[in-house]
Design a protein around this motif. Structure first.
Motif, PDB file in Angstrom:
ATOM      1  N   MET A  36       4.902   3.827   0.847  1.00 41.10           N
ATOM      2  CA  MET A  36       4.850   3.775   2.396  1.00 41.10           C
ATOM      3  C   MET A  36       5.248   5.059   2.826  1.00 41.10           C
ATOM      4  O   MET A  36       5.201   5.179   4.451  1.00 41.10           O
ATOM      5  CB  MET A  36       6.071   2.900   2.036  1.00 41.10           C
ATOM      6  CG  MET A  36       5.884   1.100   1.529  1.00 41.10           C
ATOM      7  SD  MET A  36       7.463   0.280   1.816  1.00 41.10           S
ATOM      8  CE  MET A  36       7.878  -0.124   3.320  1.00 41.10           C
ATOM      9  N   ARG A  54       7.487   2.759  -1.899  1.00 41.08           N
ATOM     10  CA  ARG A  54       6.236   2.090  -1.866  1.00 41.08           C
ATOM     11  C   ARG A  54       6.245   0.658  -1.762  1.00 41.08           C
ATOM     12  O   ARG A  54       6.853  -0.518  -1.586  1.00 41.08           O
ATOM     13  CB  ARG A  54       5.898   1.857  -3.560  1.00 41.08           C
ATOM     14  CG  ARG A  54       5.416   3.316  -4.154  1.00 41.08           C
ATOM     15  CD  ARG A  54       4.887   3.477  -4.949  1.00 41.08           C
ATOM     16  NE  ARG A  54       5.018   5.193  -5.796  1.00 41.08           N
ATOM     17  CZ  ARG A  54       4.208   5.902  -5.956  1.00 41.08           C
ATOM     18  NH1 ARG A  54       2.927   5.609  -4.685  1.00 41.08           N
ATOM     19  NH2 ARG A  54       4.065   7.169  -6.129  1.00 41.08           N
ATOM     20  N   LEU A  55       4.817  -0.184  -1.317  1.00 39.44           N
ATOM     21  CA  LEU A  55       5.325  -0.998  -0.437  1.00 39.44           C
ATOM     22  C   LEU A  55       5.671  -2.322  -2.064  1.00 39.44           C
ATOM     23  O   LEU A  55       6.536  -3.766  -1.598  1.00 39.44           O
ATOM     24  CB  LEU A  55       3.345  -1.529  -0.857  1.00 39.44           C
ATOM     25  CG  LEU A  55       3.194  -2.919   0.362  1.00 39.44           C
ATOM     26  CD1 LEU A  55       3.513  -2.602   1.695  1.00 39.44           C
ATOM     27  CD2 LEU A  55       1.773  -3.580   0.513  1.00 39.44           C
ATOM     28  N   GLY A  56       5.624  -2.247  -3.285  1.00 37.34           N
ATOM     29  CA  GLY A  56       6.016  -3.549  -4.126  1.00 37.34           C
ATOM     30  C   GLY A  56       7.310  -3.460  -4.013  1.00 37.34           C
ATOM     31  O   GLY A  56       8.232  -4.739  -4.389  1.00 37.34           O
ATOM     32  N   LEU A 114       7.286  -6.552  -1.874  1.00 37.35           N
ATOM     33  CA  LEU A 114       6.987  -7.599  -2.020  1.00 37.35           C
ATOM     34  C   LEU A 114       7.569  -8.202  -2.013  1.00 37.35           C
ATOM     35  O   LEU A 114       7.894  -9.656  -3.071  1.00 37.35           O
ATOM     36  CB  LEU A 114       5.508  -7.562  -2.647  1.00 37.35           C
ATOM     37  CG  LEU A 114       4.012  -6.329  -2.261  1.00 37.35           C
ATOM     38  CD1 LEU A 114       3.203  -5.712  -2.708  1.00 37.35           C
ATOM     39  CD2 LEU A 114       3.789  -7.898  -1.101  1.00 37.35           C
ATOM     40  N   PHE A 137      -0.547  -8.965  -6.636  1.00 39.70           N
ATOM     41  CA  PHE A 137      -1.058  -7.642  -5.834  1.00 39.70           C
ATOM     42  C   PHE A 137      -0.803  -6.745  -6.202  1.00 39.70           C
ATOM     43  O   PHE A 137      -0.367  -5.856  -5.992  1.00 39.70           O
ATOM     44  CB  PHE A 137       0.256  -8.342  -4.854  1.00 39.70           C
ATOM     45  CG  PHE A 137      -0.279  -8.993  -3.847  1.00 39.70           C
ATOM     46  CD1 PHE A 137      -1.228  -9.000  -2.151  1.00 39.70           C
ATOM     47  CD2 PHE A 137       0.227 -10.120  -3.630  1.00 39.70           C
ATOM     48  CE1 PHE A 137      -1.519 -10.580  -1.428  1.00 39.70           C
ATOM     49  CE2 PHE A 137       0.226 -11.371  -3.097  1.00 39.70           C
ATOM     50  CZ  PHE A 137      -0.880 -10.873  -1.912  1.00 39.70           C
ATOM     51  N   GLN A 138      -1.078  -6.955  -7.305  1.00 41.16           N
ATOM     52  CA  GLN A 138      -0.848  -5.133  -8.370  1.00 41.16           C
ATOM     53  C   GLN A 138      -1.328  -3.718  -7.527  1.00 41.16           C
ATOM     54  O   GLN A 138      -0.063  -3.121  -7.745  1.00 41.16           O
ATOM     55  CB  GLN A 138      -1.255  -5.567  -9.884  1.00 41.16           C
ATOM     56  CG  GLN A 138       0.292  -6.073 -10.629  1.00 41.16           C
ATOM     57  CD  GLN A 138       0.954  -6.189 -10.319  1.00 41.16           C
ATOM     58  OE1 GLN A 138       1.584  -4.502 -10.678  1.00 41.16           O
ATOM     59  NE2 GLN A 138       2.099  -6.773 -11.046  1.00 41.16           N
ATOM     60  N   PRO A 139      -2.274  -3.941  -7.451  1.00 43.39           N
ATOM     61  CA  PRO A 139      -2.577  -2.190  -6.654  1.00 43.39           C
ATOM     62  C   PRO A 139      -2.167  -2.052  -5.506  1.00 43.39           C
ATOM     63  O   PRO A 139      -2.223  -1.274  -4.776  1.00 43.39           O
ATOM     64  CB  PRO A 139      -4.332  -3.225  -6.567  1.00 43.39           C
ATOM     65  CG  PRO A 139      -5.058  -4.120  -7.377  1.00 43.39           C
ATOM     66  CD  PRO A 139      -3.366  -4.963  -7.225  1.00 43.39           C
ATOM     67  N   MET A 140      -1.333  -3.105  -4.853  1.00 42.70           N
ATOM     68  CA  MET A 140      -0.785  -3.261  -3.730  1.00 42.70           C
ATOM     69  C   MET A 140       0.535  -2.090  -3.510  1.00 42.70           C
ATOM     70  O   MET A 140       0.931  -1.498  -3.289  1.00 42.70           O
ATOM     71  CB  MET A 140      -0.720  -4.648  -2.367  1.00 42.70           C
ATOM     72  CG  MET A 140      -1.880  -4.775  -2.058  1.00 42.70           C
ATOM     73  SD  MET A 140      -1.786  -6.011  -1.166  1.00 42.70           S
ATOM     74  CE  MET A 140      -1.207  -5.425   0.388  1.00 42.70           C
ATOM     75  N   ASN A 141       1.023  -3.337  -4.564  1.00 41.97           N
ATOM     76  CA  ASN A 141       2.807  -2.423  -5.060  1.00 41.97           C
ATOM     77  C   ASN A 141       2.501  -0.845  -5.298  1.00 41.97           C
ATOM     78  O   ASN A 141       3.821  -0.494  -4.844  1.00 41.97           O
ATOM     79  CB  ASN A 141       3.124  -2.923  -6.138  1.00 41.97           C
ATOM     80  CG  ASN A 141       3.477  -4.817  -6.275  1.00 41.97           C
ATOM     81  OD1 ASN A 141       3.615  -5.127  -5.901  1.00 41.97           O
ATOM     82  ND2 ASN A 141       2.863  -4.996  -7.271  1.00 41.97           N
ATOM     83  N   ARG A 142       1.635  -0.484  -5.901  1.00 43.73           N
ATOM     84  CA  ARG A 142       1.922   1.090  -5.496  1.00 43.73           C
ATOM     85  C   ARG A 142       1.523   1.510  -4.441  1.00 43.73           C
ATOM     86  O   ARG A 142       1.736   2.847  -4.572  1.00 43.73           O
ATOM     87  CB  ARG A 142       0.902   1.643  -6.682  1.00 43.73           C
ATOM     88  CG  ARG A 142       1.247   0.787  -8.563  1.00 43.73           C
ATOM     89  CD  ARG A 142       2.072   0.962  -8.488  1.00 43.73           C
ATOM     90  NE  ARG A 142       2.974   0.354 -10.594  1.00 43.73           N
ATOM     91  CZ  ARG A 142       4.175   0.480 -11.031  1.00 43.73           C
ATOM     92  NH1 ARG A 142       4.857   0.798 -10.083  1.00 43.73           N
ATOM     93  NH2 ARG A 142       4.326  -0.304 -11.119  1.00 43.73           N
ATOM     94  N   LEU A 143       1.382   1.108  -4.085  1.00 46.71           N
ATOM     95  CA  LEU A 143       0.582   2.070  -2.164  1.00 46.71           C
ATOM     96  C   LEU A 143       2.242   2.611  -1.860  1.00 46.71           C
ATOM     97  O   LEU A 143       2.916   1.859  -1.368  1.00 46.71           O
ATOM     98  CB  LEU A 143       0.392   0.844  -0.992  1.00 46.71           C
ATOM     99  CG  LEU A 143      -1.350   1.306  -1.815  1.00 46.71           C
ATOM    100  CD1 LEU A 143      -2.276  -0.672  -0.842  1.00 46.71           C
ATOM    101  CD2 LEU A 143      -2.245   1.947  -1.670  1.00 46.71           C
TER     102      LEU A 143
END
Length: 354
Positions: free
Chosen positions: A181, A153-155, A158, A173-179
C-alpha cells in the motif's frame, strides 16, 4: 502447622463458596477453567505460573463454589511511581465468572485483589468489564489509550473486512494480500540503528520515561522479558540509536511466531531525542515492510503529544475507538488519583493478543 493454617483449611473445606488466592490452588484447576475460554495449557502456564517472574507475588484470585473453580481475576503485578513513593500495583486481566450462580462475584474478586495491591489498573476491556470497573474506579479516563496503525500491504485492509464480515473470503485473495500500500522511504542515517534479537539488556537504561504523568509505570527488564522474550507465542527484536550515556531512542518490535503479517511495538524516547526516534521508527517500518508485514501497530497515551505528532508524520492512522484507563485505589485519602501515562502494548496482557 501454624495456628492460622488449620482454620483456613477447615474454612475452605467446610464452606460451599469461598475465595482463594491463585497461589493456593493447583495449576491444573486454572488450566481447565481458562481452557474452557479457549486458552491453551502452554499459555496459562507461561502467563500465571512462571516462578521467575512471579517472585512470590500474587497473580490472581479465584472463586470456588462447591469446591469447583467458578470465577477468576488475573493480576499482572508491577510498580507505580507516585512522586517520591513506589506503590505496588497490578493490571487486571482474564476476569470472568463461569458459574451461572455467581451474581456479584466479579466485584468481590476485585475487592479480594484490593486487599493485596494498593492500586488496581485496567486498560480497555469488553463492555461488561467497563461498566463494572467504572463504578469502582477512583479515576476513569475514557480516551486515555490511543491505538495507531500503519497499513503496509493490502492484507491489512482485507483482514479488517473479515472482522466486519466473517464470511468474507480473505484466503481467496492471497496474491493481493502481499500487494504494497506504500513504499516506505529509507533514511541515509538508518545504519546508526543497532538491531538485536529479542529483548536487549540496553532497554533497562530507557525504561524510566523522561516525560510522564503524576503517576507512571515502573517496569524492569524482568517484566519485559516475561511479557515478550519468555512468551511462547511471539518473537521480538530491539532497535536503538546509541548515545554517550545509553540509548537515545529505542523500540521493541514483535510479532506472532507463526506469521509475519501483524506487528506491534513499544517506543522509548529520550529527552530531546526526536531526531533519533525518527531514525529508529523509520528503520522499524522498513524492517516490517522487508518481512512482508501487513500492519504495524502501537498503543500510546493521549498525553504523549510529541510521539503522536511523529506517528502522524509517518502516516500512522489513529483508530477511532480509544482504550479507557481505570484506576482503583484502595487508599481513600481524599486526594484525586492522577492519570497514569505513558501507556503501551506492554500494559496489561495486550502484547500477545493479536
Amino acid at each position: 502447622m501454624s495456628k492460622l493454617s488449620v482454620p483456613r483449611t477447615l474454612y475452605f473445606c467446610g464452606m460451599a463458596s469461598a475465595f482463594q488466592p491463585l497461589s493456593e490452588i493447583a495449576p491444573q484447576a486454572l488450566i481447565e477453567y481458562l481452557g474452557r475460554e479457549g486458552n491453551s495449557e502452554e499459555l496459562v502456564r507461561w502467563k500465571y505460573f512462571d516462578a521467575r517472574f512471579n517472585r512470590n507475588r500474587e497473580r490472581g484470585y479465584v472463586w470456588l463454589n462447591d469446591g469447583k473453580l467458578g470465577g477468576f481475576l488475573g493480576l499482572i503485578p508491577f510498580e507505580v511511581v507516585a512522586g517520591d513513593r513506589v506503590v505496588d500495583a497490578a493490571w487486571s486481566c482474564d476476569w470472568s465468572v463461569q458459574d451461572a450462580t455467581g451474581r456479584g462475584i466479579g466485584i468481590l474478586l476485585i475487592r479480594q485483589a484490593m486487599q493485596k495491591y494498593p492500586l488496581l489498573t485496567q486498560l480497555g476491556g469488553n463492555d461488561a468489564t467497563q461498566r463494572i470497573i467504572s463504578r469502582m474506579a477512583s479515576i476513569t479516563v475514557n480516551d486515555a489509550g490511543m491505538v495507531f496503525h500503519l497499513p503496509l500491504r493490502l492484507g491489512a485492509i482485507l483482514r479488517l473486512a473479515r472482522r466486519r464480515y466473517p464470511s468474507f473470503p480473505v484466503d481467496a485473495f492471497q496474491p493481493m494480500n502481499r500487494l504494497p500500500m506504500r513504499w516506505p522511504p529509507r533514511r541515509k542515517d538508518e545504519p546508526r540503528v543497532i538491531i538485536e534479537t529479542g529483548v536487549s539488556e540496553v532497554l533497562a537504561e530507557v525504561l524510566t520515561p523522561p516525560r510522564h504523568g503524576g503517576i507512571y509505570s515502573r517496569y524492569d527488564l524482568g517484566y519485559l522479558r516475561w511479557q515478550i522474550a519468555d512468551c511462547p507465542f511471539v518473537t521480538a527484536q530491539t532497535f536503538y540509536v546509541a548515545g554517550p550515556d545509553g540509548p537515545r531512542a529505542a523500540a521493541l518490535l514483535w510479532r506472532q511466531t507463526d506469521t509475519p503479517d501483524f506487528w506491534r511495538m513499544a517506543l522509548w524516547l529520550g529527552m530531546a531525542a526526536t531526531v533519533e526516534m525518527d531514525i529508529v521508527l523509520a528503520r522499524v517500518i522498513h524492517h516490517v515492510f522487508e518481512q512482508k508485514g501487513f500492519l504495524l501497530s502501537i498503543v500510546i497515551s493521549r498525553m504523549e503529544a510529541d510521539l503522536i505528532g511523529l506517528l502522524r508524520r509517518k502516516h500512522f492512522i489513529a483508530a477511532p475507538r480509544r482504550r479507557p484507563l481505570h484506576i482503583i485505589s484502595g487508599q481513600k485519602t481524599g486526594e484525586p488519583v492522577p492519570e497514569l501515562w505513558p501507556l503501551s502494548y506492554l500494559d496489561t496482557d495486550y502484547a500477545y493478543r493479536f
